[in-house]
Design an enzyme around this catalytic site. Structure first.
Site, PDB file in Angstrom:
ATOM      1  N   HIS A  14       1.002  -1.087   0.036  1.00 56.58           N
ATOM      2  CA  HIS A  14      -0.174  -0.062  -0.094  1.00 56.58           C
ATOM      3  C   HIS A  14       1.098   1.322   0.020  1.00 56.58           C
ATOM      4  O   HIS A  14       1.647   1.752   0.874  1.00 56.58           O
ATOM      5  CB  HIS A  14      -0.771  -0.057   1.284  1.00 56.58           C
ATOM      6  N   ARG A  18       2.252   9.602  -5.425  1.00 45.54           N
ATOM      7  CA  ARG A  18       2.335  11.056  -6.033  1.00 45.54           C
ATOM      8  C   ARG A  18       2.441  10.884  -7.614  1.00 45.54           C
ATOM      9  O   ARG A  18       2.419   9.707  -8.092  1.00 45.54           O
ATOM     10  CB  ARG A  18       2.663  12.144  -5.222  1.00 45.54           C
ATOM     11  N   LYS A 102      -9.137  -0.440  -6.118  1.00 43.36           N
ATOM     12  CA  LYS A 102      -9.360   0.343  -4.690  1.00 43.36           C
ATOM     13  C   LYS A 102     -10.722   0.887  -4.691  1.00 43.36           C
ATOM     14  O   LYS A 102     -11.270   1.727  -5.432  1.00 43.36           O
ATOM     15  CB  LYS A 102      -8.373   1.237  -4.734  1.00 43.36           C
ATOM     16  N   ASP A 250       1.293   2.521   3.587  1.00 43.48           N
ATOM     17  CA  ASP A 250       0.350   3.789   3.329  1.00 43.48           C
ATOM     18  C   ASP A 250       1.239   5.210   3.537  1.00 43.48           C
ATOM     19  O   ASP A 250       0.581   6.000   3.925  1.00 43.48           O
ATOM     20  CB  ASP A 250      -0.812   3.876   4.174  1.00 43.48           C
ATOM     21  N   HIS A 254       3.152  14.823   1.646  1.00 43.13           N
ATOM     22  CA  HIS A 254       2.622  16.025   1.643  1.00 43.13           C
ATOM     23  C   HIS A 254       3.255  17.307   2.044  1.00 43.13           C
ATOM     24  O   HIS A 254       4.381  16.868   2.721  1.00 43.13           O
ATOM     25  CB  HIS A 254       1.064  16.204   2.402  1.00 43.13           C
TER      26      HIS A 254
END
Length: 345
Positions: A14, A18, A102, A250, A254
């Site tokens: 997972h 980007r 997903k 995961d 950012h």
């Protein structure tokens, strides 16, 4: 005391990479540690067709540094929407590059606005996935505003996941980034058609980490961190040797400015030290002997893919995570910035 670990190269089931320059900044961290990664499709323009998945895969491969070319394989996914057709699932399966689809409930997390608003609208598509044995990856939270944010995963199991599995008993499902004792118990109690990924940050942190010493935006993720009893249940599951719990970071980068803002983004970047974090967690639990299976065996076994044949080594050596790293022209604060990690790749 173990001073060196050598084991089968792991996979990340997972991952958020980007796109563009941002992807170029973070991709090497994953490719140095993992042989394969399941690439999430929630770009600003979601990956909803097989053609888009193939184009995204090509961009990922072209962004690899020269020394990592041929050492990393991106495994692609499609973003399920209310309008995804059974024919698209057939194309995806035939392509050989799309490994899963997903499910994001609309509004559940970053770039999920195009997600599913009503699972009943996807019945024909899910039936085709069941027929072709195309796995469904699930962000397991309800988005009902009346449900407490800390209960969204637990309620999702009853409202969505159990009816889904009853309707499509042959569907292979991965319950992504589980965060609660209830999710652990559900996976343990159900058939071998369902598995779960567990992140490093949910294994290391409980919800106190959001507020200790002030509001900590770099610990904000979705699903949100939970109580200590849930963290302990996750550690017990990950280190148990149960073959349907496996590694999925995961990792979700950012820019600093989007985390430290009046309306900060959800996501924790962990790829810079992911396998090192898991080694710490397993060592603290006294279960280093079970790290290889969790990180390298159970994922490919569930997906019906071959295990990797090469190896990586970790040394018992402390190093300091930088406070910030470059991120496509911006700055990024990685998980445990400025802190020491006791294992080194």
């Amino acid at each position: 005391m173990t001073n060196k670990l050598t084991f089968t190269r792991p996979d990340d089931w997972h991952l958020h990479l980007r796109d563009g320059k941002a992807m170029q900044s973070v991709l090497p961290d994953t490719a140095r540690r993992f042989a394969r990664a399941m690439i999430m499709p929630n770009l600003k323009l979601p990956v909803v067709t097989t053609e888009q998945a193939a184009a995204y895969r090509a961009r990922i491969l072209s962004a690899l540094p020269q020394e990592l070319v041929g050492q990393f394989e991106p495994l692609m996914t499609l973003y399920l929407t209310d309008t995804t057709t059974p024919e698209e699932i057939s194309r995806a399966k035939a392509s050989g590059i799309v490994q899963a689809v997903k499910l994001y409930p609309a509004g559940a997390t970053t770039h999920s606005d195009a997600g599913v608003t009503d699972i009943d609208r996807c019945k024909a598509t899910l039936a085709m996935m069941e027929k072709l044995d195309m796995p469904l990856l699930v962000h397991g939270e309800v988005v009902d505003p009346a449900v407490d944010i800390f209960d969204r995963e637990k309620i999702f199991i009853d409202r969505v996941l159990i009816p889904l599995l009853q309707r499509f008993p042959g569907l292979r499902v991965v319950f992504e980034h589980i965060t609660t004792r209830e999710a652990v118990e559900f996976v343990q109690s159900i058939s071998n058609r369902i598995a779960a990924t567990i992140t490093a940050h949910h294994l290391m942190l409980n919800r106190n980490a959001l507020f200790t010493g002030g509001l900590q935006p770099h610990h904000y993720c979705l699903p949100v961190l939970k109580r200590e009893i849930h963290r302990q249940a996750l550690v017990a599951a990950a280190t148990s040797g149960h073959s349907r719990f496996f590694l999925g970071t995961d990792s979700a980068p950012h820019p600093l400015k989007d985390k430290e803002s009046a309306c900060g983004c959800a996501g924790i970047y962990s790829a810079h030290a992911a396998i090192e974090f898991y080694a710490e967690i397993f060592e603290q639990a006294g279960r280093l002997d079970r790290l290889e299976a969790f990180a390298s065996f159970y994922g490919p076994d569930f997906y019906g893919l071959p295990r990797n044949t090469d190896q990586i080594s970790l040394s018992k050596e402390s190093w300091q995570i930088p406070g910030e790293v470059e991120f496509g022209g911006d700055r990024l604060v990685p998980l445990r910035a400025g802190e020491q990690v006791c294992w080194r790749l």
